[in-house]
Scaffold this active site. Sequence first.
Site, PDB file in Angstrom:
ATOM      1  N   GLY A 129     -79.727 107.420 -32.444  1.00 45.30           N
ATOM      2  CA  GLY A 129     -81.110 107.085 -32.759  1.00 45.30           C
ATOM      3  C   GLY A 129     -81.621 107.888 -33.948  1.00 45.30           C
TER       4      GLY A 129
ATOM      5  N   ARG B  64     -74.147 104.827 -29.932  1.00 47.74           N
ATOM      6  CA  ARG B  64     -75.396 104.535 -30.660  1.00 47.74           C
ATOM      7  C   ARG B  64     -76.131 105.839 -30.957  1.00 47.74           C
ATOM      8  NH1 ARG B  64     -81.076 105.781 -29.597  1.00 47.74           N
ATOM      9  NH2 ARG B  64     -82.342 104.175 -30.565  1.00 47.74           N
TER      10      ARG B  64
ATOM     11  N   THR C 276     -91.331 110.102 -31.571  1.00 43.33           N
ATOM     12  CA  THR C 276     -90.735 109.627 -30.327  1.00 43.33           C
ATOM     13  C   THR C 276     -90.936 108.113 -30.289  1.00 43.33           C
ATOM     14  OG1 THR C 276     -92.804 110.000 -29.122  1.00 43.33           O
ATOM     15  CG2 THR C 276     -91.203 111.793 -29.089  1.00 43.33           C
ATOM     16  N   GLY C 277     -90.070 107.433 -29.579  1.00 40.91           N
ATOM     17  CA  GLY C 277     -90.179 105.969 -29.526  1.00 40.91           C
ATOM     18  C   GLY C 277     -88.973 105.312 -30.165  1.00 40.91           C
TER      19      GLY C 277
ATOM     20  N   THR D 175     -83.171 114.350 -27.691  1.00 37.67           N
ATOM     21  CA  THR D 175     -83.299 113.141 -26.865  1.00 37.67           C
ATOM     22  C   THR D 175     -81.974 112.757 -26.213  1.00 37.67           C
ATOM     23  OG1 THR D 175     -84.108 110.851 -26.927  1.00 37.67           O
ATOM     24  CG2 THR D 175     -82.680 111.508 -28.718  1.00 37.67           C
TER      25      THR D 175
ATOM     26  N   SER E 191     -85.404 111.612 -20.192  1.00 35.12           N
ATOM     27  CA  SER E 191     -85.330 111.172 -21.587  1.00 35.12           C
ATOM     28  C   SER E 191     -84.650 112.183 -22.490  1.00 35.12           C
ATOM     29  CB  SER E 191     -86.739 110.902 -22.112  1.00 35.12           C
ATOM     30  OG  SER E 191     -87.486 112.097 -22.185  1.00 35.12           O
TER      31      SER E 191
ATOM     32  N   THR F  89     -88.187 111.007 -25.686  1.00 34.43           N
ATOM     33  CA  THR F  89     -87.699 112.012 -26.634  1.00 34.43           C
ATOM     34  C   THR F  89     -88.683 113.168 -26.589  1.00 34.43           C
ATOM     35  OG1 THR F  89     -86.803 110.280 -28.063  1.00 34.43           O
ATOM     36  CG2 THR F  89     -87.268 112.362 -29.126  1.00 34.43           C
TER      37      THR F  89
HETATM   38  N1  GLY Z   1     -86.402 108.104 -30.529  1.00 35.95           N
HETATM   39  C1  GLY Z   1     -85.261 108.255 -29.759  1.00 35.95           C
HETATM   40  C2  GLY Z   1     -84.238 107.231 -29.962  1.00 35.95           C
HETATM   41  O1  GLY Z   1     -84.538 106.111 -30.349  1.00 35.95           O
HETATM   42  O2  GLY Z   1     -83.088 107.518 -29.715  1.00 35.95           O
END
Ligand code: GLY
Length: 376
Positions: free
Chosen positions: A253, A251, A274-275, A241, A99, A223
Amino acid sequence: MRMNTLDRRGFLTFTGLAGAGMAGAGLAGLGLGTPNARAASLLSAPAEGDAHRGPCAIASGNCDPGVAKAYEMVMNGFDPADAVVAAVKFNEDDPNDQSVGLGGLPNEEGIVELDASVMHGPTHKAGSVASIRNIKNPAAVALEVLRKTDHVMIVGEGALKFALRMGFKEENLLTEKSRQAWVQWRANLNKDDKWFDDDQQIQPVGGKKVSAIEKSLMFTWGTVHCSALTPAGDMAACTSTSGLSWKIPGRIGDSPIVGAGMYCDNTVGCAGATGRGESMIVNCGSYAIVQNMERGMTPSEACAAFLKKLCDHTKEKHLLDAKGRPNFNVSVYALRKDGAYGGACIHPGGSYAIADGTAANGKNLRIVACPPLFND
Ligand code: GLY
């Protein structure tokens, strides 16, 4: 004993421990006011970390042993930004952590793209890199952005060039394990394409059967986050992450976005997450949690109240389960200026790691389950 019950909206409340009045104790000294009634209704009892005071480091539950390293560093006089970046480096360097950093799950084209940010309380400066390729320690690059430039955020090709200029070495971040996971995801993406699904693949005689994709590998937002408080009362936060697995190239985050994936206000506290990053971005998550603490909530209350709002703001059908709740998880972590700490998650499963010099397990850290909003 702590009893978990559901209120009429289905949110988890905590009862059975004495005194919601305990929540927020210690804020008076900071002049931060009294706990917010809405948060108190979500978390009506003292939580782990409410009463803690003094230096410590808090991190996502996967930051083992990093959080202990961060605590050791702040206790030995290191800058808190160096401490939190050193904490997440353990995960970035670990090829088995899919991750973060080396071995992170790639984008839909099989290329690993990393995001990270760091914020330094004493200077209120931040540094961030996003969609950086071939550099396994994006948090350390983010720290160079913070320290060596007047910018906050550098992305993509520019971030790679900047890292190389700072002396970082390029390397292939796609491990064989993550490449295999990507190949399996790709093969099972569309039953009508020309790739065989798992159950259609022709096995060589005596060959090992290819296992089905684990559900957890379909999409992950793994993450690592760490925040730290020094004995002198200075703070820093860092999040790193590889982002959403199989993402559209480019993309970005929440992790590299100041105020979303992490935030630090040296006069109030730090937060991180995280998430599902998209949900943290549209709710300015980490900033909102620090604001909640400034309004007088304990770290746990601040996290729970924020996640309640995130749930209220989640309206797209494809993000909701049969009960109308988010079908994804987000875990959030908060550390207040005085050393109180806490966390929360939407669904059970989130955890945080805390290092404050009290763990007697040889690892110098404790893993604590984040209280969930929903008792699935
Ligand atoms: N929390 C990490 C992401 O969505 O990239």
